[in-house]
Design an enzyme around this catalytic site. Structure first.
Site, PDB file in Angstrom:
ATOM      1  N   GLY A 100      -1.139   2.767  82.777  1.00  0.00           N
ATOM      2  CA  GLY A 100       0.146   2.347  83.335  1.00  0.00           C
ATOM      3  C   GLY A 100       0.003   1.035  84.087  1.00  0.00           C
ATOM      4  CB  THR A 101      -0.876  -2.300  82.915  1.00  0.00           C
ATOM      5  OG1 THR A 101      -2.029  -1.582  82.446  1.00  0.00           O
ATOM      6  CG2 THR A 101      -1.341  -3.598  83.533  1.00  0.00           C
ATOM      7  N   GLY A 102       1.799  -1.399  85.391  1.00  0.00           N
ATOM      8  CA  GLY A 102       3.061  -1.920  85.916  1.00  0.00           C
ATOM      9  C   GLY A 102       2.849  -2.599  87.264  1.00  0.00           C
ATOM     10  N   GLY A 128      -0.182  -0.305  89.003  1.00  0.00           N
ATOM     11  CA  GLY A 128      -1.433  -0.300  88.240  1.00  0.00           C
ATOM     12  C   GLY A 128      -1.912  -1.699  87.897  1.00  0.00           C
ATOM     13  CG  ASN A 139       5.159   7.576  95.743  1.00  0.00           C
ATOM     14  OD1 ASN A 139       4.306   7.578  96.618  1.00  0.00           O
ATOM     15  ND2 ASN A 139       5.888   6.501  95.469  1.00  0.00           N
ATOM     16  CE  LYS A 144       3.861   6.175 100.099  1.00  0.00           C
ATOM     17  NZ  LYS A 144       3.469   5.989  98.728  1.00  0.00           N
ATOM     18  CB  SER A 202       9.810   2.778  93.498  1.00  0.00           C
ATOM     19  OG  SER A 202       9.740   4.047  94.098  1.00  0.00           O
TER      20      SER A 202
END
Length: 312
Positions: A10-12, A15, A105, A192, A262
């Site tokens: 997950g290269t968002g 990431g 999260n 959190k 988000s």
């Protein structure tokens, strides 16, 4: 030099940022991409950051997990709404006795991983990061960046600080990422949620940024009531959150740059909302212990309605 191989699933905004920092520090990082794959394989990653901009002209980019090498540490940075993919994505890329680092999260994410794959160690990470993906392979880091790491043991028993978690913490710290280690991952996840449940939920329902929620006395009161309910949820699982922590979170948000959460970004982009991981799971956990959280339940039902309507 460390010879640990890292995979980013997950290269968002999250990431991509942490993976790029690790590669910039000289670590061997492998990125799984979806829509950005062609672009990133050709041009690499661009990170604009308050700590200094940098570009990685070449990265190890993949659009097929079976083509990735087996890695020592696999970082899950997908949205939790995509966790149904993990049973296909995880097994090919993780080494036997490797580490799955869950940078997501919500609550009860680690037990899901433990059901998918058995011969691994699981570490949960809570990221305090303001960052957005602004284009293909292009990440803008606005503020913060610290991660709290905790080892997961069955039923969230307090795990202490292992040698393994210390090594991963060192890799991140060498990459300029602030790390805090916790002996109690469940408590860290509830803490959190003290921030995530009110601000993510209300930002969608009331169409408001964090600064707008804090500037109005009615919504500020609502935020505070929701925070105290999260603390009641934590208490139902044997974890105590001090009133002073709630006050700290309120003060911290007042000082924060105006922020679109988000969940609000996902809503505005017509993507599925992380309602279950962030709100549904904690609600069910408390209800299972005989504790009803009326305000959070109300938030949950409204978000489910908006999420379903927003998809059509």
């Amino acid at each position: 030099m460390c010879d640990r191989k890292y995979a980013i699933i997950g290269t968002g905004a999250l990431g991509g940022f942490y993976g790029a920092k690790l590669q910039q520090a000289g670590l061997d990082v492998h990125f799984l991409l979806n829509s950005d794959y062609e672009h990133v394989s050709q041009y690499g990653l661009i990170v604009e950051s308050k700590d200094g901009d940098f570009t990685l002209p070449q990265v190890n980019a993949y659009n097929d997990v079976t083509k990735m090498p087996q890695c020592d540490v696999v970082i899950i940075a997908l949205k939790t709404t995509q966790n149904y993919l993990l049973s296909k994505l995880l097994p090919p890329v993780i080494k036997n006795n490797g580490v799955v680092l869950v940078l997501q999260n919500g609550l009860d994410l680690e037990p899901e991983i433990a059901q998918i794959i058995s011969n691994v160690n699981i570490i949960g990470g809570l990221c305090f990061l303001c960052s957005n993906k602004v284009g293909q392979g292009h990440i803008r880091h606005l503020d913060y960046g610290q991660i709290v790491l905790g080892e997961y043991i069955l039923n969230y028993e307090a795990a202490g600080i292992t040698n393994r978690i210390q090594q991963i913490a060192n890799d991140f710290q060498n990459a300029g990422i602030a790390i805090e280690l916790t002996e109690d991952l469940l408590l860290a996840r509830w803490k959190k949620l003290v921030w995530n449940i009110p601000y993510n939920g209300l930002s969608v329902i009331l169409n408001a940024r964090t600064d707008e929620l804090m500037a109005d006395s009615y919504t500020r009161q609502l935020v505070e009531q929701l925070m105290y309910e999260v603390a009641a949820g934590a208490k139902s699982t044997g974890r105590i959150i001090a009133d002073s922590f709630i006050q700290t979170m309120l003060d911290y948000t007042v000082k924060m740059k105006p922020y679109r959460t988000s969940m609000k970004i996902d809503y505005d982009e017509h993507r599925s909302l992380e309602v279950e991981a962030i709100i549904g799971n904690p609600l069910r956990k408390a209800q299972g212990a005989g504790v009803f959280l009326p305000q959070i339940s109300c938030l949950y039902n409204q978000l489910k309605f908006l999420d379903n309507r927003n998809k059509h």
